[in-house]
Design a protein around this motif. Structure first.
Motif, PDB file in Angstrom:
ATOM      1  N   ARG A 114       0.741  -1.139   0.076  1.00  0.00           N
ATOM      2  CA  ARG A 114      -0.016  -0.038  -0.009  1.00  0.00           C
ATOM      3  C   ARG A 114       1.027   1.148  -0.139  1.00  0.00           C
ATOM      4  NH1 ARG A 114      -4.748   1.432   4.397  1.00  0.00           N
ATOM      5  NH2 ARG A 114      -5.472   3.528   3.513  1.00  0.00           N
ATOM      6  N   GLU A 115       1.863   1.215   0.856  1.00  0.00           N
ATOM      7  CA  GLU A 115       2.902   2.364   0.881  1.00  0.00           C
ATOM      8  C   GLU A 115       3.661   2.507  -0.205  1.00  0.00           C
ATOM      9  OE1 GLU A 115       4.357   5.691   2.450  1.00  0.00           O
ATOM     10  OE2 GLU A 115       2.839   4.773   3.170  1.00  0.00           O
ATOM     11  N   LEU A 116       4.163   1.490  -1.024  1.00  0.00           N
ATOM     12  CA  LEU A 116       4.778   1.407  -2.227  1.00  0.00           C
ATOM     13  C   LEU A 116       3.907   1.966  -3.213  1.00  0.00           C
ATOM     14  CD1 LEU A 116       7.535   0.254  -3.360  1.00  0.00           C
ATOM     15  CD2 LEU A 116       6.249  -1.700  -3.994  1.00  0.00           C
ATOM     16  N   ARG A 117       2.823   1.532  -3.332  1.00  0.00           N
ATOM     17  CA  ARG A 117       1.882   2.145  -4.416  1.00  0.00           C
ATOM     18  C   ARG A 117       1.698   3.550  -4.402  1.00  0.00           C
ATOM     19  NH1 ARG A 117      -1.545  -2.522  -3.278  1.00  0.00           N
ATOM     20  NH2 ARG A 117      -1.382  -3.981  -5.115  1.00  0.00           N
ATOM     21  N   LEU A 118       1.638   4.297  -3.238  1.00  0.00           N
ATOM     22  CA  LEU A 118       1.387   5.687  -2.927  1.00  0.00           C
ATOM     23  C   LEU A 118       2.615   6.374  -3.234  1.00  0.00           C
ATOM     24  CD1 LEU A 118      -0.301   7.511  -1.543  1.00  0.00           C
ATOM     25  CD2 LEU A 118       0.551   7.296   0.321  1.00  0.00           C
ATOM     26  N   ILE A 119       3.676   5.829  -3.174  1.00  0.00           N
ATOM     27  CA  ILE A 119       4.820   6.444  -3.429  1.00  0.00           C
ATOM     28  C   ILE A 119       5.419   6.340  -4.932  1.00  0.00           C
ATOM     29  CG2 ILE A 119       7.414   6.589  -3.057  1.00  0.00           C
ATOM     30  CD1 ILE A 119       6.869   5.348  -0.280  1.00  0.00           C
ATOM     31  N   ALA A 120       5.223   5.307  -5.581  1.00  0.00           N
ATOM     32  CA  ALA A 120       5.325   4.992  -6.939  1.00  0.00           C
ATOM     33  C   ALA A 120       4.292   5.731  -7.886  1.00  0.00           C
ATOM     34  CB  ALA A 120       5.457   3.410  -7.167  1.00  0.00           C
ATOM     35  N   SER A 121       2.977   5.943  -7.516  1.00  0.00           N
ATOM     36  CA  SER A 121       2.291   6.344  -8.231  1.00  0.00           C
ATOM     37  C   SER A 121       2.719   7.941  -8.665  1.00  0.00           C
ATOM     38  CB  SER A 121       0.766   6.576  -7.561  1.00  0.00           C
ATOM     39  OG  SER A 121       0.897   7.456  -6.429  1.00  0.00           O
ATOM     40  N   GLN A 122       3.553   8.545  -7.761  1.00  0.00           N
ATOM     41  CA  GLN A 122       4.070   9.834  -8.278  1.00  0.00           C
ATOM     42  C   GLN A 122       5.260   9.880  -9.170  1.00  0.00           C
ATOM     43  OE1 GLN A 122       4.506  11.976  -4.458  1.00  0.00           O
ATOM     44  NE2 GLN A 122       3.516  10.495  -3.440  1.00  0.00           N
ATOM     45  N   GLY A 123       5.465   8.625  -9.546  1.00  0.00           N
ATOM     46  CA  GLY A 123       6.829   8.426 -10.224  1.00  0.00           C
ATOM     47  C   GLY A 123       7.881   7.911  -9.478  1.00  0.00           C
ATOM     48  N   ILE A 124       8.529   7.033 -10.485  1.00  0.00           N
ATOM     49  CA  ILE A 124       9.970   6.293  -9.933  1.00  0.00           C
ATOM     50  C   ILE A 124      11.144   6.915 -10.317  1.00  0.00           C
ATOM     51  CG2 ILE A 124      10.958   4.019  -9.625  1.00  0.00           C
ATOM     52  CD1 ILE A 124       8.448   2.802 -10.120  1.00  0.00           C
ATOM     53  N   PRO A 125      11.905   7.591  -9.754  1.00  0.00           N
ATOM     54  CA  PRO A 125      13.122   8.470 -10.039  1.00  0.00           C
ATOM     55  C   PRO A 125      14.041   7.151 -10.883  1.00  0.00           C
ATOM     56  CG  PRO A 125      12.608   9.114  -8.089  1.00  0.00           C
ATOM     57  CD  PRO A 125      11.762   7.822  -8.385  1.00  0.00           C
ATOM     58  N   ASP A 126      14.825   7.543 -12.058  1.00  0.00           N
ATOM     59  CA  ASP A 126      15.573   6.456 -12.726  1.00  0.00           C
ATOM     60  C   ASP A 126      16.893   6.412 -12.190  1.00  0.00           C
ATOM     61  OD1 ASP A 126      13.822   6.251 -15.355  1.00  0.00           O
ATOM     62  OD2 ASP A 126      14.166   8.488 -15.281  1.00  0.00           O
ATOM     63  N   GLY A 127      17.342   7.194 -11.319  1.00  0.00           N
ATOM     64  CA  GLY A 127      18.601   7.080 -10.978  1.00  0.00           C
ATOM     65  C   GLY A 127      19.150   6.018  -9.867  1.00  0.00           C
ATOM     66  N   ALA A 128      18.481   5.252  -9.097  1.00  0.00           N
ATOM     67  CA  ALA A 128      18.638   4.413  -8.236  1.00  0.00           C
ATOM     68  C   ALA A 128      18.538   2.826  -9.214  1.00  0.00           C
ATOM     69  CB  ALA A 128      17.763   4.340  -7.155  1.00  0.00           C
ATOM     70  N   GLY A 129      17.851   2.891 -10.258  1.00  0.00           N
ATOM     71  CA  GLY A 129      17.641   1.561 -11.027  1.00  0.00           C
ATOM     72  C   GLY A 129      16.722   0.638 -10.218  1.00  0.00           C
ATOM     73  N   ILE A 130      15.755   1.354  -9.484  1.00  0.00           N
ATOM     74  CA  ILE A 130      14.538   0.323  -9.005  1.00  0.00           C
ATOM     75  C   ILE A 130      13.302   0.166  -9.344  1.00  0.00           C
ATOM     76  CG2 ILE A 130      16.060   0.811  -6.434  1.00  0.00           C
ATOM     77  CD1 ILE A 130      13.675   2.877  -6.110  1.00  0.00           C
ATOM     78  N   ARG A 131      13.209   0.825 -10.448  1.00  0.00           N
ATOM     79  CA  ARG A 131      11.951   0.498 -11.340  1.00  0.00           C
ATOM     80  C   ARG A 131      11.491  -0.789 -11.439  1.00  0.00           C
ATOM     81  NH1 ARG A 131      11.872   4.540 -15.095  1.00  0.00           N
ATOM     82  NH2 ARG A 131      10.223   5.978 -14.350  1.00  0.00           N
ATOM     83  N   SER A 132      12.512  -1.638 -11.970  1.00  0.00           N
ATOM     84  CA  SER A 132      12.384  -3.054 -12.220  1.00  0.00           C
ATOM     85  C   SER A 132      11.858  -3.818 -10.961  1.00  0.00           C
ATOM     86  CB  SER A 132      13.895  -3.706 -12.836  1.00  0.00           C
ATOM     87  OG  SER A 132      13.611  -4.942 -12.862  1.00  0.00           O
ATOM     88  N   THR A 133      12.429  -3.544  -9.860  1.00  0.00           N
ATOM     89  CA  THR A 133      11.903  -4.276  -8.832  1.00  0.00           C
ATOM     90  C   THR A 133      10.418  -3.852  -8.373  1.00  0.00           C
ATOM     91  OG1 THR A 133      14.251  -4.626  -7.954  1.00  0.00           O
ATOM     92  CG2 THR A 133      12.457  -4.897  -6.296  1.00  0.00           C
ATOM     93  N   VAL A 134      10.267  -2.500  -8.386  1.00  0.00           N
ATOM     94  CA  VAL A 134       9.015  -1.893  -8.168  1.00  0.00           C
ATOM     95  C   VAL A 134       8.047  -2.394  -8.927  1.00  0.00           C
ATOM     96  CG1 VAL A 134       7.821   0.149  -7.595  1.00  0.00           C
ATOM     97  CG2 VAL A 134       9.999   0.038  -6.852  1.00  0.00           C
ATOM     98  N   TRP A 135       7.982  -2.411 -10.331  1.00  0.00           N
ATOM     99  CA  TRP A 135       7.236  -2.897 -11.223  1.00  0.00           C
ATOM    100  C   TRP A 135       6.755  -4.555 -11.011  1.00  0.00           C
ATOM    101  CZ3 TRP A 135       7.775  -0.743 -16.809  1.00  0.00           C
ATOM    102  CH2 TRP A 135       7.564   0.645 -16.996  1.00  0.00           C
ATOM    103  N   LYS A 136       7.735  -5.069 -10.906  1.00  0.00           N
ATOM    104  CA  LYS A 136       7.597  -6.426 -10.342  1.00  0.00           C
ATOM    105  C   LYS A 136       6.697  -6.789  -8.925  1.00  0.00           C
ATOM    106  CE  LYS A 136      11.726  -8.046 -12.546  1.00  0.00           C
ATOM    107  NZ  LYS A 136      13.192  -8.541 -12.372  1.00  0.00           N
TER     108      LYS A 136
END
Length: 451
Positions: A114-136
């Motif tokens: 729930r918290e992850l969705r709330l944060i990610a809905s605002q956009g996932i910054p590219d710098g940390a390379g974590i979009r892959s993990t978050v999307w999964k």
């Protein structure tokens, strides 16, 4: 709806803000093609998509140990080098804060979705390379419990490998496999020496001229047409991105991976098979997973993309089934919902489009909805929009409809001043936009609907 009924936020100063520089992708466009650096095999750091690649980013070195240890290392590195990352990546303070929040969530033993969705809905910054993990995680491919990640990934990847071995084998290879099995069981020396099945061993279903429904050759010839269509579409996928296009070994291997995923999906889903445009939905998933900073994760991008593609498409599969086009779950019903949504929030604009200028929403919304807006914005902005779409706990369709409605409202002044021809041209070639502002308007529509 008269102008006196238009909500205050619609006429706020935000509407006059200058959109950020945003060049749409065009085939063989020098400007967009030059913005994409030639990728290298198994990149150690995530590649930024076009329109963002020119901004330097901090490099995150990933260990080859288990993935959960890699997440811990990324989290620790981010906290230690936060100031350096902020200056080198060009991220805004909000992006830096959001990146830190996402890294904190990913470091927990059990991720709070729930918290992850709330944060990610605002956009996932590219710098940390974590979009892959978050999307999964958002797509349910990874469970919230990090202890289970390794076993779940191993299980799914083994399953996909088995799919490929069974479904991508041509009839000749199947026959040879049966021959080897027959030789082993019966120990016929003659068959063993010739390497061929004896005439009596070739069943009707294994004969190339058999037209039976169970014939592997008949099925092979039926599949050939779909495979050829997939091959044509995959070759046209983002022709201005070196990641997908060109003669480099990586580009070829990436196209082969897309092709295999779509063929396996088509064979496992005979009711839908393959529909033109599915390659465009698959491309963002594979791009993000293939550019995971963890080499082990990047190497398994094909299998991970397959299962996430299946999960994503499960919420839209009825849009690809022609027999359901006129049903209450088909694509036309969804387009009608968008029309009603616009009427509810801006009746003046709805009336001008559909009554006065007679612009049928199917003329523009069909592509918007079926391809999840991948063709309306540049690749980097599409990823940002998908961050929001995938974060909706009710599924991406509701958010997609709000974003589509916001797209119409965002250009309402031009639409109200236009006729059929100009409005259709505008909506079929949507202008560059400030994506953050677009998502802000879409979120406002959610708030209005709730109230």
């Amino acid at each position: 709806m008269g102008k006196d009924r238009i909500p205050d936020w619609l006429n706020s100063s935000l509407w006059s803000s200058t959109p950020t520089a945003d060049h749409r992708l065009h085939p063989h466009s020098p400007s967009s093609a030059s913005a994409v650096p030639q990728p290298i095999f198994l990149p150690p750091a995530p590649l930024l998509p076009p329109a963002a690649a020119s901004s330097p980013q901090s490099t995150v070195t990933s260990p080859k140990s288990e993935f959960r240890d890699g997440v811990d290392k990324i989290t620790n590195d981010a906290s230690i080098d936060n100031e350096q990352s902020a200056s080198s990546s060009g991220l805004s303070p909000d992006d830096i804060s959001r990146q830190a929040q996402l890294l904190t969530e990913l470091s927990k033993k059990v991720v709070d979705l729930r918290e992850l969705r709330l944060i990610a809905s605002q956009g996932i910054p590219d710098g940390a390379g974590i979009r892959s993990t978050v999307w999964k995680l958002l797509l349910g491919y990874l469970p919230p419990d990090r202890v289970r990640w390794s076993s779940e990934l191993a299980k799914k990847r083994s399953e996909y490998k088995q799919f490929k071995e069974e479904l991508l084998m041509n009839p000749t290879e199947i026959t040879r496999k049966l021959e080897k099995s027959s030789v082993h069981e019966n120990d016929h020396s003659k068959s063993e020496s010739s390497g061929l099945l004896s005439r009596s061993q070739v069943t009707l279903g294994e004969h190339p001229l058999s037209l039976g429904e169970s014939s592997i050759w008949n099925q092979f010839f039926q599949d050939s047409e779909i495979i050829e269509q997939i091959d044509r579409d995959v070759k046209r996928t983002h022709p201005d991105m070196h990641f997908f296009s060109g003669d480099s070994q990586l580009a070829k291997s990436n196209r082969d991976a897309l092709k295999d995923i779509l063929i396996v999906f088509a064979k496992l889903n005979p009711g839908i098979r393959y529909v033109q445009g599915m390659n465009e939905i698959l491309a963002p998933l594979f791009y993000v997973f293939r550019n995971d900073p963890d080499e082990e994760m990047a190497a398994a991008a094909e299998a991970d993309s397959f299962f996430c593609f299946v999960e994503l498409l499960s919420g839209f599969r009825d849009h690809f089934c022609k027999q359901l086009d006129n049903s209450n779950v088909g694509i036309r019903a969804t387009i009608t919902r968008l029309s009603q949504f616009l009427k509810e929030h801006d009746e003046e604009l709805w009336r001008h489009l559909e009554i006065t200028t007679k612009v049928n929403p199917q003329f523009y919304a069909f592509r918007w909805i079926t391809l999840l807006l991948t063709q309306e914005f540049n690749f980097a902005d599409s990823l940002h929009i998908w961050d929001t779409l995938l974060s909706d706990p009710e599924g991406p369709l509701e958010t997609l409809l709000r974003v589509c409605c916001a797209m119409l409202i965002l250009v309402r002044r031009r639409l109200l001043a236009g006729d059929f021809t100009s409005n259709l041209k505008l909506l079929q070639n949507y202008p560059p936009s400030n994506i953050s502002h677009l998502l802000y308007v879409a979120n406002k529509l959610r708030s209005q609907a709730a109230s």
